[in-house]
Design an enzyme around this catalytic site. Structure first.
Site, mmCIF file in Angstrom:
data_model
loop_
_atom_site.group_PDB
_atom_site.id
_atom_site.type_symbol
_atom_site.label_atom_id
_atom_site.label_comp_id
_atom_site.label_asym_id
_atom_site.label_seq_id
_atom_site.Cartn_x
_atom_site.Cartn_y
_atom_site.Cartn_z
ATOM 1 N N ASP A 170 0.817 -1.225 0.000
ATOM 2 C CA ASP A 170 0.000 0.000 0.000
ATOM 3 C C ASP A 170 0.844 1.265 0.000
ATOM 4 O O ASP A 170 0.469 2.270 -0.611
ATOM 5 C CB ASP A 170 -0.918 0.029 1.223
HETATM 6 N N1 LIG Z 1 2.227 1.303 10.355
HETATM 7 C C1 LIG Z 1 1.138 1.789 10.856
HETATM 8 O O1 LIG Z 1 1.173 2.459 11.875
HETATM 9 C C2 LIG Z 1 -0.162 1.565 10.196
HETATM 10 C C3 LIG Z 1 -1.254 2.096 10.849
HETATM 11 C C4 LIG Z 1 -2.496 1.967 10.242
HETATM 12 C C5 LIG Z 1 -2.623 1.309 9.039
HETATM 13 N N2 LIG Z 1 -1.554 0.786 8.445
HETATM 14 C C6 LIG Z 1 -1.725 0.211 7.129
HETATM 15 O O2 LIG Z 1 -0.915 -0.888 6.903
HETATM 16 C C7 LIG Z 1 -0.491 -0.861 5.541
HETATM 17 C C8 LIG Z 1 1.005 -0.883 5.517
HETATM 18 O O3 LIG Z 1 1.497 -0.953 4.200
HETATM 19 P P1 LIG Z 1 2.698 -1.895 3.788
HETATM 20 O O4 LIG Z 1 3.069 -1.480 2.426
HETATM 21 O O5 LIG Z 1 3.736 -1.898 4.821
HETATM 22 O O6 LIG Z 1 2.115 -3.352 3.842
HETATM 23 P P2 LIG Z 1 0.870 -3.955 3.055
HETATM 24 O O7 LIG Z 1 0.286 -2.961 2.136
HETATM 25 O O8 LIG Z 1 -0.008 -4.542 4.083
HETATM 26 O O9 LIG Z 1 1.502 -5.053 2.178
HETATM 27 C C9 LIG Z 1 2.252 -6.085 2.727
HETATM 28 C C10 LIG Z 1 2.755 -6.927 1.580
HETATM 29 O O10 LIG Z 1 3.726 -7.832 2.066
HETATM 30 C C11 LIG Z 1 3.592 -9.054 1.352
HETATM 31 N N3 LIG Z 1 4.036 -10.146 2.207
HETATM 32 C C12 LIG Z 1 3.416 -10.677 3.268
HETATM 33 N N4 LIG Z 1 4.139 -11.653 3.798
HETATM 34 C C13 LIG Z 1 5.258 -11.766 3.051
HETATM 35 C C14 LIG Z 1 6.403 -12.615 3.083
HETATM 36 N N5 LIG Z 1 6.536 -13.559 4.026
HETATM 37 N N6 LIG Z 1 7.367 -12.440 2.149
HETATM 38 C C15 LIG Z 1 7.235 -11.499 1.205
HETATM 39 N N7 LIG Z 1 6.184 -10.666 1.124
HETATM 40 C C16 LIG Z 1 5.192 -10.816 2.031
HETATM 41 C C17 LIG Z 1 2.118 -9.176 1.014
HETATM 42 O O11 LIG Z 1 1.947 -9.749 -0.275
HETATM 43 P P3 LIG Z 1 1.863 -11.318 -0.445
HETATM 44 O O12 LIG Z 1 0.773 -11.790 0.447
HETATM 45 O O13 LIG Z 1 1.606 -11.493 -1.907
HETATM 46 O O14 LIG Z 1 3.206 -11.870 -0.069
HETATM 47 C C18 LIG Z 1 1.655 -7.703 0.949
HETATM 48 O O15 LIG Z 1 1.504 -7.245 -0.367
HETATM 49 C C19 LIG Z 1 -1.060 0.389 4.936
HETATM 50 O O16 LIG Z 1 -2.282 0.116 4.328
HETATM 51 C C20 LIG Z 1 -1.294 1.234 6.135
HETATM 52 O O17 LIG Z 1 -2.294 2.229 5.970
HETATM 53 C C21 LIG Z 1 -0.313 0.894 8.996
#
Ligand SMILES: NC(=O)c1ccc[n+]([C@@H]2O[C@H](COP(=O)([O-])OP(=O)(O)OC[C@H]3O[C@@H](n4cnc5c(N)ncnc54)[C@H](OP(=O)(O)O)[C@@H]3O)[C@@H](O)[C@H]2O)c1
Ligand SMILES: NC(=O)c1ccc[n+]([C@@H]2O[C@H](COP(=O)([O-])OP(=O)(O)OC[C@H]3O[C@@H](n4cnc5c(N)ncnc54)[C@H](OP(=O)(O)O)[C@@H]3O)[C@@H](O)[C@H]2O)c1
Lengths: 105, 474, 474, 105
Positions: B401
């Site tokens: 994301d």
């Molecule tokens: N950090 C915060 O404080 C916070 C707070 C509120 C909301 N959020 C939300 O969390 C999200 C964070 O974004 P992000 O880009 O870090 O993560 P993400 O959008 O959740 O994407 C995580 C990606 O990692 C891949 N993945 C999972 N396990 C894996 C593995 N073992 N090896 C390789 N790839 C793997 C997944 O694809 P596959 O399943 O295809 O592997 C997925 O596409 C955002 O939507 C954000 O708004 C975060």
């Protein structure tokens, strides 16, 4: 309404309100200085501080009648839960910060 | 004399809370700060409450019942210690959620006992003040308790986003519940000593149910925000309980937690470019499967392990973009290993840290710190974007994301407007993930179909480990 | 109802004090911050105290006597307004000193009236609390009052450094006075309602005399530090008076002033590389004429107006180093004019701001702000020193102590150890001053005899004005 | 000594001590953020706030007996001096900050 105003105007309560307001402002001032890299430890560390409810639970148990099992059990639960929160939060934060430490070498 | 010592201990404890938190603002002093606040400050508070003389408790008689207290502390302390050493860094949000819940639950217990004492006394003590603070502790603690439990279950994916939700009307249901709860609070306080225990019980049930109903419709992706908000609640419930016991240190501690939770909440909302209200009642993530469409038509290009290794080896600058997948795969140490190999070859390596990458604020920083990456190499959003503009390769390690260009150019996307990392500005993009599954927001990512993008499917840790051996054999 | 409004007004006023001061941390919001704190916050406090109902005053009868209050406000307001528009920016330290003194004097008045009421009442109210807060207000306010007056007179050079000073024993005298004063305080408080008014009067006389005796031996050069310290005292005396009247806003306001004064005090001490204790009892500057010797043997080289203009015009980078002389000559606007001419010719111009240049913290910044110099051009100590290393010309405009190399290499110098601006790192140094007289620390400056240094004697404003016409005629 | 401890331990006084301690910390936190360039306005601006003693003087005059000229004159002096401090400090700070303002154009 009148009762609420009287409550607010009682000198002791009014003094409490000052403490509440200024401590909150202090909290915002202090915490807004924490940089992003330390936000996870901040979250768990401040969370640990909410274990301070344990103080209330301890005072509760100490005042309870030794035969009043309702209060004693509630208090015991309170002490336990508060302690999990305080100790767990502290240790996990320390564990995290230990990692940050290592890099200064 | 004892009273003076106890009072002083509480005062010093409260000051140490503030001091400890303010030491958290630099990595050098942070650990000491946690010890000041979480160990010494808390220790003084606990000792103070154990040894406080009867006068401090405002009670005629004190029975102490130390055995109950000791038992509770031992049980609680052991569970806390054990949990803190067992928990994986990836599971921190869940852990914080549970702890929040426990704090809230304690406040509820204290409030209920206070109501009970108040109504069963011949001459109730404290009047309006006692009722008001109990009511506050009950409402806030109750919502923090059940809300956190739901948040925990959602993060563990035990319950799904549509569990118990009444599709269109849930917002109205919540507003109704809120009104009922506040009405009950006013009623209980206004009735004064004419009230009865059953009122408090009804009130408690409504507060606990409101906590569930409040969190249930919020999408799983928004749980971190909700947890920070519930953190605020658990702090405020501790502060309210402090008012019941006339304990300043509880009030100060509780308010500090409240401030910290509020700041983190607002910060996450800002990083996602959404208002708190939007998070609380808005659909995003709640819909769950909003994306996933359109995969079929476009074509994804893959890259071989060997090609990727060669590209990395002969580049000038590489930016790793870690995301939640890095945490899941626990790939931070291998990542650092690659960094070392590349730097030894003269490649400049940086990490681009998006503020909401992962599942909690600062999540990536903790992981990379664990792997000994020096923090000057971690670039924040703005620095990362300007570095990316001149970088040769961006390696996306399980992020999704936070690198989704739809946030910039697709107004219909649920994440439209969220500031993101412009990884496609780099000459090449390599994406490490296991499948074409979407990230937490549940939406497809056009980046994967970009000309410059090559996919490298597989678990991030496996893939990186293989890359290490390829790099070594070059 | 009225009571609620008044209480709320006080609370909001107190919060505005904090908010206003925190807005002072950025030049964009500073002016609004002063209005929040100094106008709205103070206005609410004044209105609140005028309209507070009898209940708030804790008095059975209230006679109001509004005419006296109105008269006082009109007289005081007019004097304050007039003084603030008449005062020159160079005289700010004196002004702050006087205001400090007035605040302290008010606290003394209030404390004496309280003592009088206490002793003349049949059943004295407030007990130990009332006596303790009156004693505090009296001590702190008294010292702030007379101390500030002496500081003012010293700055105006009405009294000299050796006025009233018993050369070797003054420190002991002060310690004795301090002990007597504190002893009296303890005595008055401990006697409780058995005390009498004459005790309070003796106490007051000692406190007022201690203020004089405390400041008199401190050298004129250290007056700014003393004034900041007395600022702390005037704040704390207001806070103590607040305790007498059970007024939270007075306490909050007073403590904020106390914190601000303390921070500025420590900051100045640090910039001079001396401890507060050293300033308070140590001789520096007190000796007065420690320097001035050795002028005869070394030779000073002068530069003509025309040569100076040519040098400036054909240089690549020029650093102005303003000091107290800039303030005296009011030369900031002409300085800015030269900056504009030089920049139009492609010369890079910067200002090197030493933290204790001038007579109060931030003095130079205010003056240059008055002349519209954009603040990114003002370099602080470290930046200035690295810029100076590559600069072509350093122009010293009425600075002296802050560019004295003796601070680095002469352990016998009274300013040894103070961090200074290394102006001699620039290729050429031009010094603008009127004579070979020393600066505030009263010591000679080896810089003036340095090979790279050329003197340009005369009033800074005259000299710079002539330089402007030379530059224009080139 | 005992009297002093009793004084400290009275709940109302103890609450006051919390307010004193936390407001002081808040003051340090807020003010330590002010940058050097604004130190002169900070000095005069915070100095103006010490004019808050005027509140005490006003309350004093209002309670005084209309024939008690000692108190009235002391109070009048207090109001006057406090007002000079508050108004003078405010205006001079504003005058200074106006200069800082101009440069943002
Ligand atoms: N950090 C915060 O404080 C916070 C707070 C509120 C909301 N959020 C939300 O969390 C999200 C964070 O974004 P992000 O880009 O870090 O993560 P993400 O959008 O959740 O994407 C995580 C990606 O990692 C891949 N993945 C999972 N396990 C894996 C593995 N073992 N090896 C390789 N790839 C793997 C997944 O694809 P596959 O399943 O295809 O592997 C997925 O596409 C955002 O939507 C954000 O708004 C975060
Ligand atoms: N800023 C603070 O907060 C603060 C606090 C505490 C102490 N101090 C002390 O104040 C001193 C500040 O150092 P400084 O270098 O700014 O000043 P300085 O050492 O006091 O020197 C001022 C110089 O300006 C010259 N001057 C005076 N009027 C002039 C005029 N009309 N035209 C041209 N030159 C004129 C004087 O020489 P002529 O008489 O020959 O012209 C003198 O050498 C330090 O000792 C510092 O410790 C400052």
């Amino acid at each position: 309404m009148q009762a609420a105003m009287d409550f607010f105007n009682t000198p002791a309560n009014y003094l409490w309100i000052y403490l509440l307001v200024f401590t909150s402002i202090l909290g915002f001032e202090v915490i807004s200085k924490v940089p992003t890299i330390l936000h996870t430890p901040l979250m768990s560390g401040s969370n640990a501080i909410s274990g301070i409810v344990i103080v209330g639970a301890i005072l509760l148990v100490r005042q309870a009648d030794p035969n009043d099992y309702f209060t004693l059990i509630m208090g015991f639960l309170g002490v336990t839960l508060g302690m999990v929160n305080a100790a767990g939060g502290f240790f996990v934060t320390d564990r995290m910060l230990q990692m940050f430490k290592k890099k200064t070498k | 004399m004892l009273l003076s010592i106890v009072n002083l201990a509480f005062l010093i404890g409260a000051v140490l809370f503030v001091r400890g938190l303010s030491m958290l603002s630099s990595p050098e002093t942070a650990r000491k700060g946690n010890i000041y606040a979480g160990a010494i400050g808390m220790g003084l508070a606990i000792l103070g409450s154990i040894f406080a003389p009867a006068a401090k408790l405002g009670a005629a008689e004190v029975h102490n019942n130390y055995i109950w207290i000791l038992a509770g502390m031992l049980v609680g302390g052991s569970i806390g210690y054990y949990a803190s050493y067992k928990v994986k860094m990836t599971a921190m949000p869940q852990m914080v959620a549970i702890f929040n819940g426990l704090g809230g639950a304690t406040a509820v217990l204290l409030a209920m006992v206070e109501f009970n004492n108040f109504y069963s006394a011949d001459v109730p003590e404290g009047g309006m003040g006692a009722l008001l603070s109990s009511a506050l502790a009950l409402i806030i603690g109750g919502v923090a308790f059940t809300g956190s439990m739901i948040a925990f279950l959602k993060l563990e994916e035990v319950i799904k986003d549509n569990f118990l939700v009444i599709p269109k009307f849930h917002t109205y249901l919540n507003l109704l519940l809120l009104a009922v709860m506040l009405g009950l609070a006013v009623w209980v306080v206004a009735m004064g000593d004419k009230g009865e225990m059953w009122m408090a019980i009804v009130f408690m049930v409504v507060a606990l149910y409101y906590g569930i109903s409040f969190v249930v419709p919020i999408g799983g992706a928004d749980m971190p925000v909700v947890i920070a908000l519930l953190n605020t609640f658990s702090g405020l419930s501790a502060a309210s309980a402090g008012l019941i016991y006339d304990s300043k240190i509880m009030v100060v501690g509780g308010l500090l937690v409240g401030a910290s939770g509020m700041i983190l909440t607002l910060l996450m909302c800002r990083a996602m470019n959404r208002s708190l209200l939007n998070v609380l009642i808005g659909g995003f993530g709640g819909g769950g499967a909003a994306g996933k469409a359109g995969t079929g038509e476009q074509v994804v290009k893959e890259v071989s392990m060997n090609d990727a290794a060669i590209q990395l080896n002969y580049s000038k600058s590489v930016v790793f973009v870690p995301g939640y997948g890095l945490a899941v795969a626990q790939a931070q140490k291998v990542c650092k290993e690659i960094e070392d190999i590349l730097e030894a070859n003269g490649v400049e390596v940086r990490y681009a840290i998006h503020p909401v990458a992962g599942r909690m604020p600062g999540h990536m920083n903790v992981l990379l710190a664990e792997a000994d990456v020096p923090y000057p190499k971690l670039l924040d959003l703005d620095d990362a974007n300007s570095f990316l503009a001149n970088a040769d390769i961006a390696v996306i390690v399980g992020a999704n994301d936070v690198v989704n260009p739809a946030a910039l150019d697709d107004p219909s996307s649920p994440i439209y407007g969220m500031p993101i990392l412009r990884v496609w500005d780099a000459k090449h993009v390599i994406v490490l993930k296991r499948s074409m599954n979407p990230g937490y927001a549940g939406i497809q990512n056009p980046l994967f179909f970009h000309d410059r993008t090559r996919m490298l499917f597989g678990d991030a840790k496996d893939t990186l480990t293989k890359l290490v051996s390829e790099l070594k054999s070059l």
